[in-house]
Structures are given as C-alpha cells and as structure tokens.
Design an enzyme around this catalytic site. Structure first.
Site, PDB file in Angstrom:
ATOM      1  N   ARG A  59      45.780  -0.096  38.853  1.00 45.31           N
ATOM      2  CA  ARG A  59      47.003  -0.718  39.382  1.00 45.31           C
ATOM      3  C   ARG A  59      46.759  -2.131  39.891  1.00 45.31           C
ATOM      4  O   ARG A  59      47.698  -2.919  39.988  1.00 45.31           O
ATOM      5  CB  ARG A  59      47.630   0.199  40.433  1.00 45.31           C
ATOM      6  CG  ARG A  59      48.224   1.472  39.787  1.00 45.31           C
ATOM      7  CD  ARG A  59      48.711   2.480  40.798  1.00 45.31           C
ATOM      8  NE  ARG A  59      47.651   3.000  41.635  1.00 45.31           N
ATOM      9  CZ  ARG A  59      46.870   4.043  41.336  1.00 45.31           C
ATOM     10  NH1 ARG A  59      47.029   4.674  40.190  1.00 45.31           N
ATOM     11  NH2 ARG A  59      45.943   4.453  42.167  1.00 45.31           N
ATOM     12  N   GLU A  96      36.797   8.720  47.019  1.00 42.70           N
ATOM     13  CA  GLU A  96      37.243   9.890  47.759  1.00 42.70           C
ATOM     14  C   GLU A  96      36.975  11.203  47.025  1.00 42.70           C
ATOM     15  O   GLU A  96      36.723  12.216  47.642  1.00 42.70           O
ATOM     16  CB  GLU A  96      38.758   9.835  48.045  1.00 42.70           C
ATOM     17  CG  GLU A  96      39.238   8.619  48.785  1.00 42.70           C
ATOM     18  CD  GLU A  96      39.678   7.507  47.850  1.00 42.70           C
ATOM     19  OE1 GLU A  96      40.876   7.196  47.798  1.00 42.70           O
ATOM     20  OE2 GLU A  96      38.819   6.931  47.160  1.00 42.70           O
TER      21      GLU A  96
END
Length: 176
Positions: A59, A96
């Site tokens: 993105r 993560e």
C-alpha cells in the site's frame, strides 16, 4: 468535517482472531479522503528537498506514487523478496505475523539522494526498519518516514525514532 481516520474501515479478527485490521482501501476509494491523506502527507515537506519517494510494499506504492507525482520526483518501490527483476539488495525482518525479506534494486538510489519513505501503517516498525536499512546501504539520506496510521501499542514509532528517524503520522488507533 471528516478527518482521515473517518475514511478507514476496521475489520475485526483479520488476518487472525483478536486483530483489528485497519483497512485503508476505503480511504483510497474516496476521492475526498484520498486527496486529504496525500495533501496531509505532503504538507510537512513543503520546501524540503526530496529526490525520491520510496514506497514500502504494497500500500506504500499507492501513496508513494501520488506523493512522488505531486513533488515531481522519482518513485522507488521496496518489495517482498522475488518480486523485482535485476540485481537487488535484501534485508530480512520480523513482522507481526512472522518473518519476511524486503528487496530494492541495487541501483534505485544514488549515494546522497534525499528520500521520503512512505507506507500506510506503522505497527511494530519491522517493515519500515528493513526498508531504512536497505536505503542506508545504498547511501540514501532519509529525510523522513510518513504513515497514514500508527498503532502506538505496538511500538513502531519508538523503534524508528530510536534509529534517528523523523516519523510523520496522520492518525492513530488503539490496540492491535
């Protein structure tokens, strides 16, 4: 009057249970929201010399391309391993949800070029740190990093600031 965060949708339990995914595609789909985000990301850099905008996969490419266009400078992608043709530099990192590797073309940045690093979300800072390390290996001068969203609980901003980075954020969300 709407603010950037008002255009961002939250999707619970994606990609794993307990995660509140902050979906910027709703921001990108709104002409007003998208322009607001790009304008706000540009504002701190009015009058600042920037030679290239670097977008982090994926993105970061969307905002990075728009910001580079507005600044009339080049755009450089930092991609996941195996996505760039030609000779690349690689940097492993932890995110993560696991491990990954980022790559940049070895000739994408010339030593001394001043760059702005952009992405949509700053969580743990692992992706951004990997990108910064690649840019530093190429001799870039990193003017700043810029993100739409910060998740302060995950510590990414503190991690980047500990590296000496300037960090610009448009909005924050609590939690993961």
């Amino acid at each position: 009057m709407k603010q950037v965060q008002d255009y961002i949708r939250t999707i619970p339990d994606f990609p794993h249970e307990g995660i509140m995914f902050r979906d910027v595609t709703t921001l990108f789909a709104s002409p007003r929201g998208f322009r607001m985000a790009i304008d706000q990301m540009l504002h701190p850099f009015a009058g600042v010399q920037i030679d290239k905008v670097v977008g982090l996969e994926a993105r970061g490419f969307i905002m990075g391309g728009a910001i580079a266009h507005q600044l009339s400078v080049g755009f450089v992608p930092i991609r996941k391993k195996g996505k760039l043709p030609g000779k690349t530099l690689s940097q492993d990192y932890t995110l993560e949800y696991g491990q990954a590797t980022m790559e940049i073309h070895d000739d994408a940045i010339q030593p001394g070029e001043r760059v702005l690093v952009v992405d949509d979300l700053l969580a743990t800072g692992g992706t951004a740190e990997a990108g910064i390390k690649l840019l530093e290996r190429l001799g870039a001068q990193i003017v700043s990093t810029s993100f739409i969203i910060d998740l302060p609980a995950l510590g990414g901003r503190k991690r980047l600031e500990a590296m000496g980075m300037n960090v610009q954020i448009l909005c924050e969300f609590d939690g993961h």
